[in-house]
Design an enzyme around this catalytic site. Structure first.
Site, mmCIF file in Angstrom:
data_model
loop_
_atom_site.group_PDB
_atom_site.id
_atom_site.type_symbol
_atom_site.label_atom_id
_atom_site.label_comp_id
_atom_site.label_asym_id
_atom_site.label_seq_id
_atom_site.Cartn_x
_atom_site.Cartn_y
_atom_site.Cartn_z
ATOM 1 N N ARG A 124 5.598 -4.176 11.584
ATOM 2 C CA ARG A 124 6.243 -3.826 10.327
ATOM 3 C C ARG A 124 6.887 -2.450 10.400
ATOM 4 O O ARG A 124 6.320 -1.519 10.966
ATOM 5 C CB ARG A 124 5.304 -4.000 9.145
ATOM 6 C CG ARG A 124 4.237 -2.966 8.985
ATOM 7 C CD ARG A 124 3.547 -3.201 7.646
ATOM 8 N NE ARG A 124 2.411 -2.330 7.518
ATOM 9 C CZ ARG A 124 1.792 -2.110 6.375
ATOM 10 N NH1 ARG A 124 2.163 -2.723 5.274
ATOM 11 N NH2 ARG A 124 0.763 -1.292 6.330
ATOM 12 N N THR A 155 9.969 0.535 5.446
ATOM 13 C CA THR A 155 10.303 -0.525 4.478
ATOM 14 C C THR A 155 9.218 -1.588 4.393
ATOM 15 O O THR A 155 9.239 -2.406 3.470
ATOM 16 C CB THR A 155 11.591 -1.244 4.900
ATOM 17 O OG1 THR A 155 11.348 -1.878 6.166
ATOM 18 C CG2 THR A 155 12.746 -0.280 5.033
ATOM 19 N N ASP A 212 -6.552 -0.778 8.254
ATOM 20 C CA ASP A 212 -5.647 -1.442 9.200
ATOM 21 C C ASP A 212 -6.460 -2.402 10.058
ATOM 22 O O ASP A 212 -7.280 -1.980 10.876
ATOM 23 C CB ASP A 212 -4.933 -0.395 10.070
ATOM 24 C CG ASP A 212 -3.863 -1.045 10.935
ATOM 25 O OD1 ASP A 212 -4.208 -1.949 11.733
ATOM 26 O OD2 ASP A 212 -2.691 -0.684 10.799
ATOM 27 N N ASP A 266 -6.162 -1.977 13.947
ATOM 28 C CA ASP A 266 -6.852 -0.766 14.414
ATOM 29 C C ASP A 266 -8.359 -0.953 14.389
ATOM 30 O O ASP A 266 -9.070 -0.529 15.309
ATOM 31 C CB ASP A 266 -6.483 0.424 13.517
ATOM 32 C CG ASP A 266 -5.093 0.959 13.809
ATOM 33 O OD1 ASP A 266 -4.496 0.562 14.826
ATOM 34 O OD2 ASP A 266 -4.599 1.771 13.005
HETATM 35 N N1 URA Z 1 -2.037 -4.605 7.312
HETATM 36 C C1 URA Z 1 -3.290 -4.137 7.453
HETATM 37 O O1 URA Z 1 -3.861 -4.164 8.540
HETATM 38 N N2 URA Z 1 -3.917 -3.650 6.355
HETATM 39 C C2 URA Z 1 -3.342 -3.606 5.138
HETATM 40 O O2 URA Z 1 -3.971 -3.161 4.172
HETATM 41 C C3 URA Z 1 -2.019 -4.109 5.031
HETATM 42 C C4 URA Z 1 -1.392 -4.593 6.124
#
Ligand code: URA
Length: 205
Positions: A101, A105, A196, A199
């Protein structure tokens, strides 16, 4: 509504482990796998069965074989759900949708797509975090380009924006999730969410 939220106690338990900021990657991966089992049960509840005749030790009886299933893992966080799908459906074929992503944006940028044949299969798209819906919408469009007609998305956490976007772009796609959270923050993270996902799965924080 295109969303089913699973409220099974096991789902809630493992979701809590995932949300907890103190959960380390090893335990996080195990919880993601265990939670995914509970989603797969619902997501596959309408997979067609082929009726067969088999021999039990006592007599001939009716058996059922699962139809074709393909999983499409949205890289990289979708990998955290893949092992559970392969465990429950050993004959599953697997595609990969690489999408990153744009941090400004939050729109998806494709970097990889590799799919098996998708016609006549039940397709399970694995996208744990349905935030803006950009990545999942892109992955479903890609799967349709490759012939998919029956798609179910498996998500860990969804947000209202993502569910709305999916309903607008792909009203035919059913979403099975462990949670529907309140909102996105100004960095497009789901809150309360779990951070995330990639992560936390792979220890890249
Ligand atoms: N991607 C993620 O890993 N966590 C989020 O909160 C949104 C997108």
């Amino acid at each position: 509504m295109n969303l089913t939220v699973i409220d099974h106690p096991l789902t809630r338990h493992y979701l809590t482990v995932l949300r907890d900021v103190s959960t380390e990657p090893e335990e996080f991966r195990a919880a993601a796998r265990r939670l995914t089992y509970t989603l797969v049960m619902e997501a596959t509840s309408r997979v067609p069965l082929v009726q067969t005749r088999i021999e039990s030790p006592l007599e001939t009886t009716t058996g059922y074989e699962l139809g074709d299933v393909v999983a499409v893992a949205v890289l990289r966080a979708g990998l955290g759900m893949l092992e559970a799908v392969q465990d429950l459906i050993p004959h599953v074929k697997v595609g990969f949708a690489g999408v990153q992503r744009d941090e400004e944006t939050a729109e998806p940028m494709e970097y990889y797509a590799k799919m098996p044949k998708l016609e006549n299969s039940t397709v399970l798209v694995l996208e744990p975090m349905l935030a803006t819906g950009g990545s999942l919408s892109w992955a479903c469009a890609k799967a349709k380009e490759f012939g998919a007609t029956k798609i179910t998305a498996l998500c860990v956490v969804t947000a209202p924006d993502g569910v709305t976007r999916m309903y607008e772009d792909h009203p035919d796609v059913h979403i099975v999730a462990a949670a529907h959270d309140r909102q996105l923050n100004d960095r497009y993270y789901i809150v309360p969410g779990l951070g995330d996902m990639g992560d936390r799965l792979f220890g890249t924080v």
